[in-house]
Scaffold this motif. Structure first.
Motif, PDB file in Angstrom:
ATOM      1  N   VAL A 127     -11.100  -7.909  -0.828  1.00 57.75           N
ATOM      2  CA  VAL A 127     -10.813  -6.501  -0.589  1.00 57.75           C
ATOM      3  C   VAL A 127     -11.021  -6.167   0.885  1.00 57.75           C
ATOM      4  O   VAL A 127     -10.229  -5.438   1.497  1.00 57.75           O
ATOM      5  N   ALA A 152      -5.515  -6.723  -3.206  1.00 54.44           N
ATOM      6  CA  ALA A 152      -6.383  -7.895  -3.095  1.00 54.44           C
ATOM      7  C   ALA A 152      -6.122  -8.860  -4.250  1.00 54.44           C
ATOM      8  O   ALA A 152      -6.060 -10.079  -4.056  1.00 54.44           O
ATOM      9  N   ASP A 153      -5.948  -8.314  -5.438  1.00 54.13           N
ATOM     10  CA  ASP A 153      -5.677  -9.138  -6.616  1.00 54.13           C
ATOM     11  C   ASP A 153      -4.326  -9.836  -6.500  1.00 54.13           C
ATOM     12  O   ASP A 153      -4.204 -11.027  -6.766  1.00 54.13           O
ATOM     13  N   VAL A 183      -8.022  -7.075   2.893  1.00 56.32           N
ATOM     14  CA  VAL A 183      -6.938  -6.108   2.698  1.00 56.32           C
ATOM     15  C   VAL A 183      -7.196  -4.879   3.568  1.00 56.32           C
ATOM     16  O   VAL A 183      -6.301  -4.408   4.283  1.00 56.32           O
ATOM     17  N   LYS A 184      -8.429  -4.375   3.540  1.00 55.19           N
ATOM     18  CA  LYS A 184      -8.770  -3.196   4.345  1.00 55.19           C
ATOM     19  C   LYS A 184      -8.584  -3.489   5.827  1.00 55.19           C
ATOM     20  O   LYS A 184      -8.040  -2.667   6.571  1.00 55.19           O
ATOM     21  N   SER A 228      -3.307   0.252  -5.015  1.00 60.42           N
ATOM     22  CA  SER A 228      -4.648   0.441  -4.470  1.00 60.42           C
ATOM     23  C   SER A 228      -5.057  -0.806  -3.681  1.00 60.42           C
ATOM     24  O   SER A 228      -4.454  -1.878  -3.819  1.00 60.42           O
ATOM     25  N   ILE A 229      -6.097  -0.657  -2.909  1.00 62.66           N
ATOM     26  CA  ILE A 229      -6.629  -1.777  -2.129  1.00 62.66           C
ATOM     27  C   ILE A 229      -7.032  -2.917  -3.064  1.00 62.66           C
ATOM     28  O   ILE A 229      -6.753  -4.086  -2.799  1.00 62.66           O
ATOM     29  N   ASN A 230      -7.661  -2.576  -4.175  1.00 67.69           N
ATOM     30  CA  ASN A 230      -8.087  -3.592  -5.137  1.00 67.69           C
ATOM     31  C   ASN A 230      -6.904  -4.323  -5.767  1.00 67.69           C
ATOM     32  O   ASN A 230      -6.944  -5.536  -5.957  1.00 67.69           O
ATOM     33  N   ARG A 245       0.823  -1.216   0.000  1.00 63.06           N
ATOM     34  CA  ARG A 245       0.000   0.000   0.000  1.00 63.06           C
ATOM     35  C   ARG A 245       0.856   1.264   0.000  1.00 63.06           C
ATOM     36  O   ARG A 245       0.628   2.174  -0.786  1.00 63.06           O
TER      37      ARG A 245
END
Length: 177
Positions: free
Chosen positions: A142, A135-136, A145-146, A130-132, A124
């Protein structure tokens, strides 16, 4: 895009991520080389999200090395935290994280995080993903990850506040404040 152009485009991100995950310049260089060897052996020209795909390879290889070396890298003493930072408590944690990116304190904070949390924070804030994208790369939801990012930042804030309190108490005790 040629292999050279691919290397030039992603080398800095790959090396930086390797360095912050492994915390060793030589290991980061070696792994960076290995990542590009792996990429070039694959059908990388047909990959849709090239950056995310390369970063997934980076993270997988970093995590493999960390798992192999886990016994060597037992949690280090947390006593090294006698540092100033009286003004940081006023700033937002995001501002602190960005300021500390290149400092020893930032590296110490990262070292103290569990591996899963360190991975998310590194991607990050060091990888600027990005968060997405994270996650990928990690193949997790997602929301996870958050959650990991939030938990890591909370742990880092707690460490910073603890260290500031400890530092201020020491100043009062010895009359340096």
């Amino acid at each position: 895009m040629t292999e050279r152009e691919l290397f030039d485009s992603f080398n800095k991100d790959v090396y930086r991520t390797c360095y912050y995950m492994l915390r060793n310049a030589q290991d980061a260089e070696d792994l960076c080389h290995d990542v590009f060897v792996t990429v070039f052996r694959q059908d990388w020209r047909n990959v849709e999200h090239l950056h995310a795909w390369i970063m997934r390879i980076v993270m997988n290889q970093c995590l493999n090395i960390l798992k192999r070396n886990k016994s060597k890298h037992e949690k280090q003493d947390q006593v090294r935290w006698l540092h100033k930072q009286t003004t940081d408590s006023v700033k937002s944690l995001d501002a602190i994280v960005l300021e500390k990116e290149t400092t020893e304190e930032w590296e110490e904070l990262l070292k103290q995080l569990p591996e899963k949390l360190m991975t998310v924070v590194t991607l990050r804030y060091i990888g600027e993903l990005s968060i997405n994208e994270i996650a990928d790369i990690l193949k997790i939801p997602v929301g996870t990850v958050k959650s990991r990012n939030h938990k890591a930042l909370k742990m880092m804030r707690k460490k910073l506040e603890h260290n500031q309190t400890f530092w201020l108490k020491g100043e009062k005790q010895y009359g340096t404040h």
